[in-house]
Design a protein around this motif. Structure first.
Motif, mmCIF file in Angstrom:
data_model
loop_
_atom_site.group_PDB
_atom_site.id
_atom_site.type_symbol
_atom_site.label_atom_id
_atom_site.label_comp_id
_atom_site.label_asym_id
_atom_site.label_seq_id
_atom_site.Cartn_x
_atom_site.Cartn_y
_atom_site.Cartn_z
ATOM 1 N N GLY A 98 0.826 -1.206 0.000
ATOM 2 C CA GLY A 98 0.000 0.000 0.000
ATOM 3 C C GLY A 98 0.865 1.263 0.000
ATOM 4 O O GLY A 98 2.106 1.191 0.064
ATOM 5 N N ALA A 99 0.179 2.409 -0.060
ATOM 6 C CA ALA A 99 0.898 3.679 0.032
ATOM 7 C C ALA A 99 1.485 3.818 1.436
ATOM 8 O O ALA A 99 2.547 4.409 1.625
ATOM 9 N N THR A 100 0.805 3.249 2.415
ATOM 10 C CA THR A 100 1.306 3.311 3.800
ATOM 11 C C THR A 100 2.684 2.669 3.882
ATOM 12 O O THR A 100 3.606 3.221 4.489
ATOM 13 N N GLY A 101 2.826 1.488 3.265
ATOM 14 C CA GLY A 101 4.117 0.790 3.263
ATOM 15 C C GLY A 101 5.177 1.619 2.544
ATOM 16 O O GLY A 101 6.353 1.622 2.931
ATOM 17 N N ALA A 102 4.766 2.331 1.492
ATOM 18 C CA ALA A 102 5.719 3.154 0.737
ATOM 19 C C ALA A 102 6.235 4.299 1.609
ATOM 20 O O ALA A 102 7.439 4.532 1.702
ATOM 21 N N ILE A 103 5.323 5.003 2.282
ATOM 22 C CA ILE A 103 5.738 6.143 3.111
ATOM 23 C C ILE A 103 6.617 5.643 4.261
ATOM 24 O O ILE A 103 7.644 6.235 4.597
ATOM 25 N N ASN A 184 -6.295 16.046 -1.623
ATOM 26 C CA ASN A 184 -6.074 15.930 -0.191
ATOM 27 C C ASN A 184 -7.186 15.187 0.546
ATOM 28 O O ASN A 184 -8.368 15.438 0.323
ATOM 29 N N ASN A 185 -6.757 14.296 1.398
ATOM 30 C CA ASN A 185 -7.625 13.703 2.409
ATOM 31 C C ASN A 185 -7.309 14.456 3.707
ATOM 32 O O ASN A 185 -6.145 14.426 4.126
ATOM 33 N N PRO A 186 -8.214 15.158 4.322
ATOM 34 C CA PRO A 186 -9.672 15.047 4.209
ATOM 35 C C PRO A 186 -10.371 16.138 3.391
ATOM 36 O O PRO A 186 -11.580 16.060 3.233
ATOM 37 N N THR A 187 -9.654 17.158 2.873
ATOM 38 C CA THR A 187 -10.391 18.331 2.380
ATOM 39 C C THR A 187 -10.942 18.174 0.965
ATOM 40 O O THR A 187 -11.798 18.957 0.547
ATOM 41 N N GLY A 188 -10.397 17.219 0.199
ATOM 42 C CA GLY A 188 -10.841 17.059 -1.188
ATOM 43 C C GLY A 188 -10.298 18.134 -2.108
ATOM 44 O O GLY A 188 -10.723 18.274 -3.243
ATOM 45 N N ARG A 189 -9.308 18.916 -1.637
ATOM 46 C CA ARG A 189 -8.727 19.977 -2.451
ATOM 47 C C ARG A 189 -7.551 19.450 -3.262
ATOM 48 O O ARG A 189 -6.815 18.557 -2.826
ATOM 49 N N GLU A 218 5.416 12.744 -2.251
ATOM 50 C CA GLU A 218 4.176 13.182 -2.907
ATOM 51 C C GLU A 218 3.183 12.017 -2.873
ATOM 52 O O GLU A 218 3.371 11.016 -3.556
ATOM 53 N N ASP A 219 2.161 12.179 -2.045
ATOM 54 C CA ASP A 219 1.177 11.109 -1.838
ATOM 55 C C ASP A 219 -0.026 11.382 -2.744
ATOM 56 O O ASP A 219 -0.801 12.309 -2.504
ATOM 57 N N ALA A 220 -0.167 10.545 -3.762
ATOM 58 C CA ALA A 220 -1.172 10.814 -4.808
ATOM 59 C C ALA A 220 -2.258 9.741 -4.846
ATOM 60 O O ALA A 220 -2.801 9.446 -5.910
ATOM 61 N N VAL A 221 -2.620 9.180 -3.691
ATOM 62 C CA VAL A 221 -3.537 8.032 -3.734
ATOM 63 C C VAL A 221 -4.934 8.361 -4.274
ATOM 64 O O VAL A 221 -5.667 7.463 -4.659
ATOM 65 N N TYR A 222 -5.275 9.660 -4.312
ATOM 66 C CA TYR A 222 -6.608 10.010 -4.850
ATOM 67 C C TYR A 222 -6.539 10.621 -6.249
ATOM 68 O O TYR A 222 -7.499 11.233 -6.702
ATOM 69 N N ASP A 223 -5.426 10.453 -6.936
ATOM 70 C CA ASP A 223 -5.292 11.163 -8.211
ATOM 71 C C ASP A 223 -6.187 10.599 -9.312
ATOM 72 O O ASP A 223 -6.275 11.181 -10.396
ATOM 73 N N ALA A 224 -6.877 9.487 -9.039
ATOM 74 C CA ALA A 224 -7.790 8.938 -10.055
ATOM 75 C C ALA A 224 -9.248 9.282 -9.740
ATOM 76 O O ALA A 224 -10.138 8.948 -10.510
ATOM 77 N N ILE A 225 -9.480 9.934 -8.592
ATOM 78 C CA ILE A 225 -10.871 10.249 -8.215
ATOM 79 C C ILE A 225 -11.009 11.768 -8.219
ATOM 80 O O ILE A 225 -10.890 12.441 -7.191
ATOM 81 N N VAL A 226 -11.216 12.301 -9.398
ATOM 82 C CA VAL A 226 -11.164 13.742 -9.628
ATOM 83 C C VAL A 226 -12.419 14.141 -10.386
ATOM 84 O O VAL A 226 -12.796 13.473 -11.348
ATOM 85 N N VAL A 243 9.898 11.610 -4.121
ATOM 86 C CA VAL A 243 9.434 10.247 -4.336
ATOM 87 C C VAL A 243 7.913 10.306 -4.381
ATOM 88 O O VAL A 243 7.276 10.858 -3.473
ATOM 89 N N ARG A 244 7.363 9.781 -5.449
ATOM 90 C CA ARG A 244 5.903 9.789 -5.586
ATOM 91 C C ARG A 244 5.362 8.446 -5.095
ATOM 92 O O ARG A 244 5.883 7.384 -5.437
ATOM 93 N N VAL A 245 4.296 8.557 -4.316
ATOM 94 C CA VAL A 245 3.704 7.377 -3.691
ATOM 95 C C VAL A 245 2.275 7.241 -4.195
ATOM 96 O O VAL A 245 1.560 8.232 -4.317
#
Ligand code: PLP
Length: 416
Positions: A98-103, A184-189, A218-226, A243-245
């Motif tokens: 997961g992204a957690t493991g990456a960070i 961003n989690n939680p703001t959705g920005r 750079e944590d991009a886990v929501y980059d597909a939900i736009v 490093v992009r995660v």
């Protein structure tokens, strides 16, 4: 009924518990666990993988021997290269838990221990620092502290963009990294291109001032939900020490399968230094969590990696809940991305605990997350609703919110 204050060092597991209730039919808008099934092409790739594994004469479920045997890293590198016009290479990509493991593995690699246990005479060093922008993903502080660093929390601007001046002021000679999460989690920005560029310039200036090299995670886990054809700018064009995660928890609805990755920027350092860094990341990953599940490597290696989310379904949920919240006096904007709604309580509620007592009351308790989990007391009047649930649950939540509001009006009427 649960009106206890949010735990001081909450982890995602506390958050899971906050979602539990003894009520008969709870409405659970707590965590971001997508209810949508993975796309059809995932099951096709899974079926094909299982067929191949079954037909193999040897055991296809053994330990990883490293490298990129199924082409997953190649698949990720070509996706990133295409999207960011930067020559990402499969050898600079590591599949992670997961992204957690990456960070976690990045922090383990860059944070130096404050106490040198092998040299009893050595003075304890001041701990390294990692900048975290609030409001932040619940697990960030634990990841930073768990790796021996101190989180330096910087609030974002009132419209939830990066406050670059404050970030620059928070950086010192012991700063090792900054976690940048957009969308961003939680703001959705989504952080603007201009603010990312400004951040890159500020980091370069601080690097020169202190003779350091601050790493951007750079944590991009929501980059597909736009929503609405928006683009998600990245710091990749502006800053090399990055490093992009990312992961497939949200974009492919595979949160339980624990597959993510990290990608080291092609301009991170000289080829030699980059290779050393990647080798250290690899070593630390093996020491810490072994490797990400190989069945998922095999499956995701066969798939396209973008454009697979049913955005309309998330959009519908977000819109519906947003409408109800704003009509009831919550301070809430429409998210640009993610499936979260971040809202300030209406004035008639003195505290979040008061709202929670009413929300949890009765046979259909409404569960959400208190704002303090995402950045402490500064967000004590905020709440986060996760809308990755069936639409019928959103309808129930809206009905419940009307009930809560009416109950509050009734009690304040009785007090007058
Ligand atoms: N980063 C952010 C911003 C998140 O919101 C989450 C999960 O909700 C994660 C990382 C963890 O993702 P993963 O499931 O890939 O570990």
């Amino acid at each position: 009924m649960n009106t206890a204050p949010a735990p001081a060092n909450p982890s995602i597991y506390d958050v899971f518990r906050l979602g539990r209730t003894d009520g008969a039919t709870p409405i659970d808008l707590t965590i971001g666990n997508p209810h949508l099934k993975p796309p059809a092409c995932y099951y096709e790739a899974l079926d094909a993988t299982v067929r191949d594994l079954r037909a193999m004469p040897e055991n296809g479920h053994g330990y990883s021997t490293g490298g990129d045997p199924f082409g997953l890293c190649r698949n990720i590198a070509s996706d990133l290269t295409q999207r960011f016009d930067a020559p990402f290479s499969a050898k600079d990509i590591l599949p992670t838990v997961g992204a957690t493991g990456a960070i976690d593995v990045i922090l383990k690699t860059i944070v130096r221990p404050a106490v040198d246990v092998c040299h009893t005479q050595a003075p304890a060093r001041e701990p390294d620092e990692v900048v975290v922008v609030a409001p932040y993903f619940v697990e960030y502080l634990n990841l930073v502290r768990g790796n021996g660093a101190v989180p330096v929390v910087v609030e974002s601007t009132s419209d939830f963009q990066l406050d670059v001046e404050r970030i620059a002021a928070a950086i010192g000679p012991r700063t090792r990294a900054i976690l940048v999460n957009s969308p961003n989690n939680p703001t959705g920005r989504i952080y603007s291109e201009a603010s990312l560029k400004q951040l890159a310039a500020a980091l370069e200036a601080k690097n020169r001032e202190f003779g350091i090299r601050i790493l951007v995670i750079e944590d991009a886990v929501y980059d597909a939900i736009v929503f609405g054809n928006r683009q998600v700018p990245s710091m990749i064009p502006h800053y090399g020490a990055l490093v992009r995660v990312n992961s497939y928890s949200k974009s492919l609805s595979l949160s339980g399968e624990r597959l993510g990755h990290l990608a080291v920027h092609p301009a991170f350092a000289s080829d030699e230094r980059r290779a050393e860094f990647v080798a250290d990341l690899n070593l630390n990953m093996r020491m810490r969590v072994v490797h990400a599940p190989l069945l998922q490597h095999r499956v995701v290696a066969r798939m396209p990696l973008h454009g697979l989310v049913d955005i309309e379904s998330y959009h519908r949920n977000v819109d519906r809940l947003h409408l109800t919240l704003s009509s009831l006096g919550f301070g809430v904007g429409l998210p640009e991305a993610t499936f979260y709604l971040w809202a300030v309580l209406p004035v008639e509620f003195d505290t979040e605990e008061e709202f929670r007592a009413l929300a949890h009351d009765g046979p259909s308790p409404l569960h959400y997350l208190p704002g303090t989990l995402f950045g402490g007391q500064a967000y004590r009047r905020c709440v986060r609703f996760s809308t990755c649930v069936p639409f019928t649950e959103i309808e129930r939540a809206c009905a419940r919110l009307h009930e809560i509001s009416a109950a509050r009006r009734q009690t304040s009427g009785a007090q007058r």
